[in-house]
Design a protein around this motif. Structure first.
Motif, PDB file in Angstrom:
ATOM      1  N   LYS A 503     -40.429-111.633 -16.139  1.00 35.65           N
ATOM      2  CA  LYS A 503     -40.928-111.970 -14.578  1.00 35.65           C
ATOM      3  C   LYS A 503     -41.410-110.556 -14.724  1.00 35.65           C
ATOM      4  CE  LYS A 503     -37.865-113.071 -12.217  1.00 35.65           C
ATOM      5  NZ  LYS A 503     -36.426-113.669 -10.781  1.00 35.65           N
ATOM      6  N   ASP A 536     -35.077-108.017  -7.030  1.00 34.78           N
ATOM      7  CA  ASP A 536     -35.154-109.204  -7.678  1.00 34.78           C
ATOM      8  C   ASP A 536     -35.762-110.500  -6.678  1.00 34.78           C
ATOM      9  OD1 ASP A 536     -36.257-111.297  -9.285  1.00 34.78           O
ATOM     10  OD2 ASP A 536     -34.465-111.602 -10.260  1.00 34.78           O
ATOM     11  N   ASP A 566     -43.050-116.062 -13.559  1.00 30.64           N
ATOM     12  CA  ASP A 566     -41.569-116.162 -14.539  1.00 30.64           C
ATOM     13  C   ASP A 566     -42.402-116.896 -15.502  1.00 30.64           C
ATOM     14  OD1 ASP A 566     -39.411-117.528 -15.574  1.00 30.64           O
ATOM     15  OD2 ASP A 566     -38.810-118.110 -14.137  1.00 30.64           O
TER      16      ASP A 566
END
Length: 687
Positions: A503, A536, A566
């Motif tokens: 990501k 995250d 993502d």
């Protein structure tokens, strides 16, 4: 004019000195009896011709006590044949007595006999004429005003010593025409004025002339002349009277006052024109342009490439040291090739110690050369070719003055005269020094501004990533453009942060405010964002943490967009903190559109929740993030500017780097008061 022409013209009208004196004539025989009695004698003595003819002159005119001397004037002239003169008290018929001046001489008749001719003049009238003549002669000869009388053909009949001295023609005027006497100047206008006065009789007063004289050929003189026509009592034109006043000192004072006014106007003009921007090269250009053509035909501004810091009068530079200057700013009143004769082009210019510009800077003093020779030109120009170019252009005088502010020499102003024939003088040094002093302050401000701007921009750029990282599933292009003004550089930033599982976090932000402190705040927020991104967290959670952090940072606020791409889910989760909406571009599927996100409050407000929005992204989709410096202006509504952004993205499907350049080129204007950051991310197909 011939005798015949005189006869046809008739006798001249009465006038002149004889009319003023009005002498009387009488003739006596050898016995002293009156044999001729004129009308003037009747007017002078009161006796008619019938009363006087045949009577002894003594008994007729003189009292007994003066009779012998009166008769002697006549009889003596007859007996001796020698003219005699004398003053006798004469008895008028009305009983009054007056002094009469007699001049007698012997006449011989047809029969050989002798007579006595007497010319009688009233002594009082004669004394008045003599007094007036003496006074006039004194006034004319001793007058400080130049005086002259010219005949109708404009030839000099009389010139007083003052005019001889003014014209430098002592004893040489008489008989000369105006053009011959005034050959040292343009005499045609003078002669035209004189002829006009002779023709019309209307005087001309204060006619101004300028020029040198034979007595003083190296200096310009100025005169004020007046002309009026001379006529006798009958109106006959006798000639022209001229009066001339030397007004050289007044003329010079007028010229000096006019020059002073021009200098003041030039200084005032320089105050307006020099320093219009805080750009060093522009300031130097403005100084050069102000000097041409009023002060010089060629001007060059040499700014030192490096100026030591510090204050004080001392400039710690040995006299014989060479100096390095920035490329000079040059202005020329002549053709462009001459403009390059005072300096080269390109990078910094190194001037040898022998160059006059170097000597001026090292000594911190003006250098003036009234007259130039080939050796001087070699020390002015940077090379022999330029020296030859100056020689062909007619360079004849040179002036250099240092640019000094607070005791430090920043450079020098180079001035050359080619077309203007007057060499530089001390007044020019004063003017050039004043212009240089005013410009030096502007140069110092420009240097300080450039230093501050460079510092702020260096800090800002050092806090931004140099290039976006290569991320799986994304192509990223970024741009940062600083504001024009140093005080407006500051808080815009972008970032792309790799996260676990492939990501990528995409951030665009803008700290409210500007300057170095805003840049420092931006650096703190960027560091905090990278730290939070490593956890995250959801975008909304990241913004909530940043909101609390910002509230503790010197009362600053910031706007921000935080997005996480993502690639495995082909999704982008995004949250906004009071920032302008990103643009989503779906090539071939839909027109570019602004994302409809919950706006949120700026970071630092505190207590306002943030929301996360989820987007599906396919290969080829682009997400355009930007700060308000790209679209906000003072003269257009924000909706119109956002529409212009969407239109550009719709019409131009270019690679990311070219798209960044297009947006900055099309939407930014020179002098925009805000910096701008742009980040464009394009979704790449898996592989």
């Amino acid at each position: 004019m011939s005798a015949t022409e005189v006869s046809r013209a008739g006798p001249p009208p009465p006038g002149g000195a004889l009319t003023v004196l009005d002498p009387s004539a009488l003739v006596l025989d050898a016995d002293g009896r009156v044999v001729l009695w004129g009308p003037q004698a009747q007017e002078l003595f009161g006796h008619t011709a019938e009363d006087a003819l045949g009577r002894p002159v003594g008994a007729l005119l003189v009292d007994p006590q003066h009779r012998a001397s009166a008769v002697e004037l006549f009889t003596g002239a007859v007996a001796e044949g020698v003219a005699r003169s004398g003053t006798v008290p004469v008895r008028h018929r009305d009983g009054s007595t007056r002094l009469v001046q007699f001049r007698t001489m012997r006449l011989r008749g047809a029969d050989g006999g002798y007579f006595a001719l007497g010319i009688a003049t009233d002594q009082a009238a004669l004394l008045r004429v003599e007094r007036d003549l003496a006074l006039s002669e004194r006034l004319v000869s001793q007058s400080p005003i130049g005086l002259a009388v010219l005949d109708p053909e404009l030839r000099y009949l009389m010139v007083n010593p003052t005019l001889e001295r003014l014209n430098g023609l002592s004893g040489r005027h008489l008989g000369l025409t105006v053009r011959e006497a005034l050959s040292f100047m343009d005499a045609e206008p003078v002669e035209a004025d004189m002829e006009r006065v002779l023709a019309t009789g209307v005087p001309l007063v204060n006619r101004f002339s300028v020029g040198p004289t034979p007595a003083d050929p190296g200096r310009e003189h100025a005169w004020s002349a007046s002309y009026h026509r001379l006529e006798d009592r009958g109106g006959r034109v006798l000639g022209l009277a001229v009066s001339v006043v030397d007004v050289t000192e007044q003329h010079q004072a007028t010229l000096e006052a006019a020059a002073a006014r021009r200098r003041l106007a030039q200084v005032a003009d320089a105050s307006v024109r020099i320093g219009s921007t805080l750009d060093l090269d522009t300031t130097a250009d403005e100084l050069a342009e102000v000097c041409v053509p009023d002060l010089a035909d060629l001007a060059a501004v040499h700014v030192l490439d490096c100026v030591p810091a510090g204050r004080g009068e001392g400039v710690a530079v040995p006299e014989g040291s060479p100096r390095a200057f920035r490329p000079p700013s040059v202005a020329s009143a002549g053709p462009s090739p001459v403009a390059s004769a005072l300096g080269g082009a390109g990078g910094p210019v190194r001037c040898a110690a022998e160059r006059l510009i170097t000597r001026c800077v090292n000594a911190a003093l003006p250098i003036r050369l009234s007259r130039l020779d080939r050796r001087d030109l070699a020390h002015i120009a940077p090379d022999p070719q330029s020296a030859a170019l100056l020689a062909r252009a007619g360079a004849h005088s040179y002036l250099a003055v240092p640019l000094i502010v607070r005791g430090r020499v920043l450079g020098a102003l180079d001035l050359v005269r080619c077309g203007n024939p007057v060499p530089f003088d001390e007044d020019d040094v004063v003017l050039a020094t004043e212009l240089a002093a005013r410009a030096a302050v502007c140069v110092e401000h420009a240097r300080w501004y450039q230093h501050q701007r460079h510092t702020a921009e260096t800090l800002q750029r050092s806090l931004l990533p140099h290039r976006p990282p290569h991320q799986a599933g994304l192509e990223i292009a970024v741009r940062y453009q600083a504001a024009e003004a140093v005080c407006d550089i500051g808080g815009d930033w972008y970032d792309a942060i790799p996260l676990p599982d492939g990501k990528t976090a995409l951030i665009i932000g803008d700290v409210m405010g500007s300057g170095i402190s805003a840049a420092a705040t931006m650096g703190q927020l960027r560091t905090a964002t990278r730290t939070l991104a490593a956890l995250d967290l959801e975008p909304a959670a990241v913004l909530s943490h940043l909101d609390r952090i910002t509230a503790d940072l010197d009362h600053r606020f910031a706007t921000c967009v935080y997005a996480v791409h993502d690639p495995q889910r082909s999704q982008c989760r995004i949250s906004s903190a009071g920032h302008l909406p990103p643009v989503l571009v779906r090539p071939g599927r839909a027109a570019p559109a602004l994302l409809d996100l919950p706006t949120g409050a700026p970071l630092g407000v505190g207590g306002v929740p943030f929301e996360t929005t989820c987007l599906d992204l396919a290969a080829g989709d682009r997400l355009v993030l930007y700060t308000d410096g790209l679209v906000e202006t003072r003269d257009q509504p924000i909706d119109a500017r956002l529409a212009a952004l969407l239109l550009l993205l719709e019409r131009h499907r270019l690679p990311l780097e070219e798209t960044c350049d297009l947006l900055l080129r099309a939407l930014r204007r020179p002098g925009d008061p805000d910096d701008v950051a742009v980040l464009i991310a394009s979704v790449q197909p898996p592989g």
